[in-house]
Structure formats: structure tokens, C-alpha cells
Design a protein around this motif. Structure first.
Motif, PDB file in Angstrom:
ATOM      1  N   VAL A  64     -47.412  13.509   2.190  1.00 38.63           N
ATOM      2  CA  VAL A  64     -46.798  14.371   1.171  1.00 38.63           C
ATOM      3  C   VAL A  64     -46.077  13.527   0.122  1.00 38.63           C
ATOM      4  CG1 VAL A  64     -45.007  16.130   0.798  1.00 38.63           C
ATOM      5  CG2 VAL A  64     -46.642  16.376   2.667  1.00 38.63           C
ATOM      6  N   THR A  65     -45.424  12.455   0.547  1.00 38.15           N
ATOM      7  CA  THR A  65     -44.734  11.573  -0.399  1.00 38.15           C
ATOM      8  C   THR A  65     -45.724  10.936  -1.357  1.00 38.15           C
ATOM      9  OG1 THR A  65     -43.000  11.110   1.200  1.00 38.15           O
ATOM     10  CG2 THR A  65     -43.242   9.546  -0.588  1.00 38.15           C
ATOM     11  N   LEU A  66     -46.837  10.443  -0.844  1.00 45.95           N
ATOM     12  CA  LEU A  66     -47.861   9.873  -1.722  1.00 45.95           C
ATOM     13  C   LEU A  66     -48.391  10.917  -2.692  1.00 45.95           C
ATOM     14  CD1 LEU A  66     -49.919   7.599   0.663  1.00 45.95           C
ATOM     15  CD2 LEU A  66     -48.765   6.892  -1.429  1.00 45.95           C
ATOM     16  N   TRP A  67     -48.617  12.119  -2.207  1.00 50.20           N
ATOM     17  CA  TRP A  67     -49.115  13.175  -3.083  1.00 50.20           C
ATOM     18  C   TRP A  67     -48.116  13.485  -4.187  1.00 50.20           C
ATOM     19  CZ3 TRP A  67     -47.270  18.377  -3.389  1.00 50.20           C
ATOM     20  CH2 TRP A  67     -48.028  19.179  -4.239  1.00 50.20           C
ATOM     21  N   LEU A  68     -46.846  13.616  -3.823  1.00 53.48           N
ATOM     22  CA  LEU A  68     -45.835  13.949  -4.832  1.00 53.48           C
ATOM     23  C   LEU A  68     -45.625  12.838  -5.850  1.00 53.48           C
ATOM     24  CD1 LEU A  68     -43.092  15.738  -2.708  1.00 53.48           C
ATOM     25  CD2 LEU A  68     -44.592  16.766  -4.421  1.00 53.48           C
ATOM     26  N   LEU A  71     -57.013  10.135   2.482  1.00 50.96           N
ATOM     27  CA  LEU A  71     -57.052   9.316   3.697  1.00 50.96           C
ATOM     28  C   LEU A  71     -55.780   9.500   4.520  1.00 50.96           C
ATOM     29  CD1 LEU A  71     -58.363   7.113   5.459  1.00 50.96           C
ATOM     30  CD2 LEU A  71     -57.196   5.439   4.021  1.00 50.96           C
ATOM     31  N   ASN A  72     -54.622   9.533   3.869  1.00 48.62           N
ATOM     32  CA  ASN A  72     -53.376   9.724   4.605  1.00 48.62           C
ATOM     33  C   ASN A  72     -53.271  11.130   5.186  1.00 48.62           C
ATOM     34  OD1 ASN A  72     -51.275   7.434   4.661  1.00 48.62           O
ATOM     35  ND2 ASN A  72     -52.363   7.208   2.732  1.00 48.62           N
ATOM     36  N   LEU A  73     -53.800  12.120   4.500  1.00 49.18           N
ATOM     37  CA  LEU A  73     -53.827  13.468   5.068  1.00 49.18           C
ATOM     38  C   LEU A  73     -54.724  13.500   6.312  1.00 49.18           C
ATOM     39  CD1 LEU A  73     -54.030  15.646   1.842  1.00 49.18           C
ATOM     40  CD2 LEU A  73     -52.117  15.521   3.447  1.00 49.18           C
ATOM     41  N   ILE A  74     -55.847  12.805   6.253  1.00 47.65           N
ATOM     42  CA  ILE A  74     -56.735  12.733   7.415  1.00 47.65           C
ATOM     43  C   ILE A  74     -56.033  12.016   8.572  1.00 47.65           C
ATOM     44  CG2 ILE A  74     -58.869  11.672   8.288  1.00 47.65           C
ATOM     45  CD1 ILE A  74     -60.077  12.248   5.481  1.00 47.65           C
ATOM     46  N   LEU A  75     -55.350  10.899   8.283  1.00 46.11           N
ATOM     47  CA  LEU A  75     -54.621  10.179   9.327  1.00 46.11           C
ATOM     48  C   LEU A  75     -53.526  11.046   9.943  1.00 46.11           C
ATOM     49  CD1 LEU A  75     -54.326   6.627   7.758  1.00 46.11           C
ATOM     50  CD2 LEU A  75     -55.689   7.296   9.743  1.00 46.11           C
ATOM     51  N   ILE A 135     -39.073   7.684  -1.926  1.00 47.26           N
ATOM     52  CA  ILE A 135     -38.933   6.501  -1.074  1.00 47.26           C
ATOM     53  C   ILE A 135     -37.796   6.710  -0.085  1.00 47.26           C
ATOM     54  CG2 ILE A 135     -38.267   4.058  -1.065  1.00 47.26           C
ATOM     55  CD1 ILE A 135     -39.871   3.762  -3.657  1.00 47.26           C
ATOM     56  N   LEU A 136     -36.693   7.316  -0.541  1.00 48.01           N
ATOM     57  CA  LEU A 136     -35.584   7.620   0.351  1.00 48.01           C
ATOM     58  C   LEU A 136     -36.019   8.581   1.451  1.00 48.01           C
ATOM     59  CD1 LEU A 136     -32.583   7.430   1.101  1.00 48.01           C
ATOM     60  CD2 LEU A 136     -32.186   9.346  -0.473  1.00 48.01           C
ATOM     61  N   VAL A 137     -36.770   9.604   1.097  1.00 42.52           N
ATOM     62  CA  VAL A 137     -37.256  10.566   2.088  1.00 42.52           C
ATOM     63  C   VAL A 137     -38.153   9.867   3.112  1.00 42.52           C
ATOM     64  CG1 VAL A 137     -38.778  12.563   2.393  1.00 42.52           C
ATOM     65  CG2 VAL A 137     -37.050  12.588   0.602  1.00 42.52           C
ATOM     66  N   ALA A 138     -39.067   9.024   2.632  1.00 44.65           N
ATOM     67  CA  ALA A 138     -39.957   8.310   3.551  1.00 44.65           C
ATOM     68  C   ALA A 138     -39.186   7.341   4.439  1.00 44.65           C
ATOM     69  CB  ALA A 138     -41.031   7.562   2.758  1.00 44.65           C
ATOM     70  N   VAL A 177     -45.090  13.094   6.405  1.00 44.65           N
ATOM     71  CA  VAL A 177     -44.130  12.742   5.351  1.00 44.65           C
ATOM     72  C   VAL A 177     -44.738  11.706   4.405  1.00 44.65           C
ATOM     73  CG1 VAL A 177     -41.918  11.590   4.901  1.00 44.65           C
ATOM     74  CG2 VAL A 177     -42.065  13.388   6.620  1.00 44.65           C
ATOM     75  N   ILE A 178     -45.435  10.720   4.954  1.00 46.04           N
ATOM     76  CA  ILE A 178     -46.073   9.700   4.117  1.00 46.04           C
ATOM     77  C   ILE A 178     -47.127  10.343   3.220  1.00 46.04           C
ATOM     78  CG2 ILE A 178     -47.624   7.699   4.173  1.00 46.04           C
ATOM     79  CD1 ILE A 178     -46.086   6.787   6.695  1.00 46.04           C
TER      80      ILE A 178
END
Length: 134
Positions: free
Chosen positions: A69-73, A27-31, A109-112, A66-67
């Protein structure tokens, strides 16, 4: 021997399950893709009036990427553990407290947070008037 209790985060992860995390990442990738396409379309539709806010048109989709990719990682690349693995690890820390989780989470979290801060900074510098306050 008394069974150690797991942390609420681990219990939530077990309750939700991996398929829901996959759905959240997708969903975040789609957004992120929709935000990118929408910002490119808006810019190409009226380039002259959108040129002053080009930074915002780049920063907003970048934040969504970024969100995503962060969720994926932090959710899908981690090694899955069972309740038994957590119990064994907890038992190996005599007199201590084991907090299960990934060491990657604080870094992500720091990256985001940095991505969000830079997006807000770009927006504050790019827009004018009342929008810069927002």
C-alpha cells in the motif's frame, strides 16, 4: 538562462517509467497475498503448534500489505510531472534549491518503518529461544 539540473531521484523515475512502478506494486501485492495465504495455510495445517507464534503469522503478512500500500500511495497516486514542470518550479524559487518529490513520501516511510518495527517487536515477544534474537 542556464537549465536547472533535476535531482537524481527524478531522473531515475523518468528512466524507469510508470509501467515498471506498476509492475513493482503488483509484485508486492502478489507477495502480500502469498504471505497471507501461506500463513493461514500453515496455521490451519497445524493449529496446535502454530498457536504460540500466531502473532508472527499475523504480523508478517500485515507488513507486506503495508509495504504494498505504501508503494502504491507513493508512486502510483502522485500527479505525474515532466522535466519542464520541474524546470518551471525550480525557476520560481529565486536563489533557492527545489527538491522535487511528494510530501507524502516521508509520511509513508514513517508508516512503513513503524510497521516494520511493530512486526519485529511482535516476533521478538512471540518466539522464544534463539529466534527472539534473530
Amino acid at each position: 538562462m542556464k537549465q536547472p539540473r533535476t535531482m537524481p531521484r527524478s531522473a531515475l523515475e523518468y528512466a524507469i517509467g510508470r509501467p515498471l512502478w506498476v509492475a513493482v506494486v503488483v509484485l508486492n501485492l502478489i507477495l502480500a497475498a502469498v504471505a497471507t495465504v501461506l500463513c493461514v495455510w500453515v496455521y490451519l495445517h497445524d493449529t496446535a503448534s502454530m498457536r504460540p507464534i500466531l502473532g508472527v503469522l499475523i504480523a508478517v503478512p500485515a507488513l507486506w500489505w503495508v509495504i504494498a500500500v505504501t508503494l502504491w500511495l507513493t508512486t502510483l497516486t502522485r500527479r505525474r510531472v515532466s522535466a519542464e514542470d520541474i524546470s518551471r518550479a525550480s525557476a520560481s524559487v529565486p536563489g533557492g534549491i527545489l527538491l522535487p518529490g511528494s510530501k507524502l513520501v516521508p509520511a509513508m516511510i514513517l508508516v512503513a518503518a513503524l510497521a516494520a518495527a511493530s512486526t519485529f517487536a511482535v516476533a521478538a515477544v512471540t518466539v522464544s529461544g534463539a529466534w527472539s534474537v534473530v
